[in-house]
Write a protein that holds these residues in place. Structure first.
Motif, PDB file in Angstrom:
ATOM      1  N   GLY A 189       0.791  -1.231   0.000  1.00  0.00           N
ATOM      2  CA  GLY A 189       0.000   0.000   0.000  1.00  0.00           C
ATOM      3  C   GLY A 189       0.817   1.272   0.000  1.00  0.00           C
ATOM      4  N   LYS A 190       2.124   1.137  -0.099  1.00  0.00           N
ATOM      5  CA  LYS A 190       2.996   2.309  -0.080  1.00  0.00           C
ATOM      6  C   LYS A 190       3.861   2.358  -1.326  1.00  0.00           C
ATOM      7  CE  LYS A 190       1.870   3.550   4.140  1.00  0.00           C
ATOM      8  NZ  LYS A 190       1.141   4.823   4.387  1.00  0.00           N
ATOM      9  N   GLY A 191       4.475   3.515  -1.547  1.00  0.00           N
ATOM     10  CA  GLY A 191       5.412   3.627  -2.641  1.00  0.00           C
ATOM     11  C   GLY A 191       6.782   3.109  -2.235  1.00  0.00           C
ATOM     12  N   TYR A 193      -0.213   3.430 -10.267  1.00  0.00           N
ATOM     13  CA  TYR A 193       0.611   4.430 -10.940  1.00  0.00           C
ATOM     14  C   TYR A 193       1.310   5.260  -9.875  1.00  0.00           C
ATOM     15  CZ  TYR A 193      -1.790   2.997 -15.132  1.00  0.00           C
ATOM     16  OH  TYR A 193      -2.267   2.246 -16.179  1.00  0.00           O
ATOM     17  N   PHE A 194       2.640   5.285  -9.974  1.00  0.00           N
ATOM     18  CA  PHE A 194       3.443   6.027  -9.007  1.00  0.00           C
ATOM     19  C   PHE A 194       4.036   7.255  -9.654  1.00  0.00           C
ATOM     20  CE2 PHE A 194       3.490   3.496  -5.256  1.00  0.00           C
ATOM     21  CZ  PHE A 194       3.339   2.177  -5.663  1.00  0.00           C
ATOM     22  N   CYS A 195       3.876   8.360  -8.980  1.00  0.00           N
ATOM     23  CA  CYS A 195       4.584   9.575  -9.332  1.00  0.00           C
ATOM     24  C   CYS A 195       5.868   9.603  -8.513  1.00  0.00           C
ATOM     25  CB  CYS A 195       3.708  10.786  -9.001  1.00  0.00           C
ATOM     26  SG  CYS A 195       4.481  12.368  -9.336  1.00  0.00           S
ATOM     27  N   ALA A 196       6.918  10.193  -9.053  1.00  0.00           N
ATOM     28  CA  ALA A 196       8.193  10.264  -8.336  1.00  0.00           C
ATOM     29  C   ALA A 196       8.929  11.524  -8.753  1.00  0.00           C
ATOM     30  CB  ALA A 196       9.045   9.022  -8.614  1.00  0.00           C
ATOM     31  N   SER A 197       9.908  11.888  -7.947  1.00  0.00           N
ATOM     32  CA  SER A 197      10.714  13.051  -8.304  1.00  0.00           C
ATOM     33  C   SER A 197      12.155  12.843  -7.872  1.00  0.00           C
ATOM     34  CB  SER A 197      10.152  14.330  -7.671  1.00  0.00           C
ATOM     35  OG  SER A 197      10.410  14.364  -6.273  1.00  0.00           O
TER      36      SER A 197
END
Lengths: 113, 116
Positions: free
Chosen positions: A41-43, B89-93
């Motif tokens: 559930g996390k990035g 969908y993951f946003c990243a920086s």
């Protein structure tokens, strides 16, 4: 050439044991090798990283071993704890001046209490 | 304060619809990314913007269109959603550093898209 091969796909370790996850790459232009930890559930979050001019890096219970000639690197988790249960990704950055990270396929680690 | 925040966290929508996912980072970074994670947990880069300029555009259907109104924001619009678009969908920086090879990528918490 752009792949990073990660193994094993899943890993079960007893509490207090050593967890070892391996990655291999082909592209010698890769110049930065981070490991990410992802809880359900996390990035993904950066755990530890190494550059290819260093053979080992240690941060607490986590160690990266890097073998430039073999084009392999591994993550060692010493004294594994149930709280370490997560998915681990190795990654490689495509060289100076590039922004592209190639991720391995992930290893699901379960540490038994 | 959340470093990379994306909305919505969960999205359930019907096939054929158009939807957007928004992302904001408060880290002062100059590079932003969209990654897709499928059901097998594979993380694959889709797009990357550096200072609002598109620098990575992987083989992604034209139905996916990123937009970066400024350095701190990167949105993802998806047209005509298909069942196969269901993923996280993951946003990243990250911040590019001249003469330095390692730039840590910071990920958001993900947007769970389910197409029914």
């Amino acid at each position: 050439q752009q792949q990073v091969k990660q193994s094993p796909q899943s890993l079960i370790v007893q509490k207090g044991g050593i967890s070892i996850i391996n990655c291999a790459y082909e592209n010698t232009a890769f110049d930065y090798f981070p490991w990410y930890q992802q809880f359900p559930g996390k990035g993904p979050a950066l755990l530890i990283a190494i550059r290819p001019d260093v053979s080992e890096k240690k941060e607490g219970r986590f160690t990266i071993s890097f073998n430039k000639s073999a084009k392999q690197f591994s993550l060692h988790i010493m004294d594994s704890q149930p709280g370490d249960s997560a998915t681990y990704f190795c990654a490689a950055k495509g060289g100076r001046g590039t922004y592209k990270y190639i991720f391995g396929t992930g290893t699901r680690l379960k540490v038994l209490a | 304060d959340t470093a990379v925040s994306q909305t919505p966290k969960y999205l359930v929508t019907q096939m054929g619809n158009d939807k957007s996912i928004k992302c904001e980072q408060n880290l002062g970074h100059d590079t932003m990314y969209w990654y897709k994670q499928d059901s097998k947990k594979f993380l694959k880069i889709m797009f990357s913007y550096n200072n609002k300029e598109l620098i990575i555009n992987e083989t992604v259907p034209n139905r996916f269109s990123p937009k970066s109104p400024d350095k701190a924001h990167l949105n993802l619009h998806i047209n005509s959603l298909e069942l196969g678009d269901s993923a996280v969908y993951f946003c990243a920086s990250s911040q590019t550093k001249p003469n330095y090879s390692g730039n840590t990528i910071y990920f958001g918490e993900g947007s769970w898209l389910t197409v029914v």
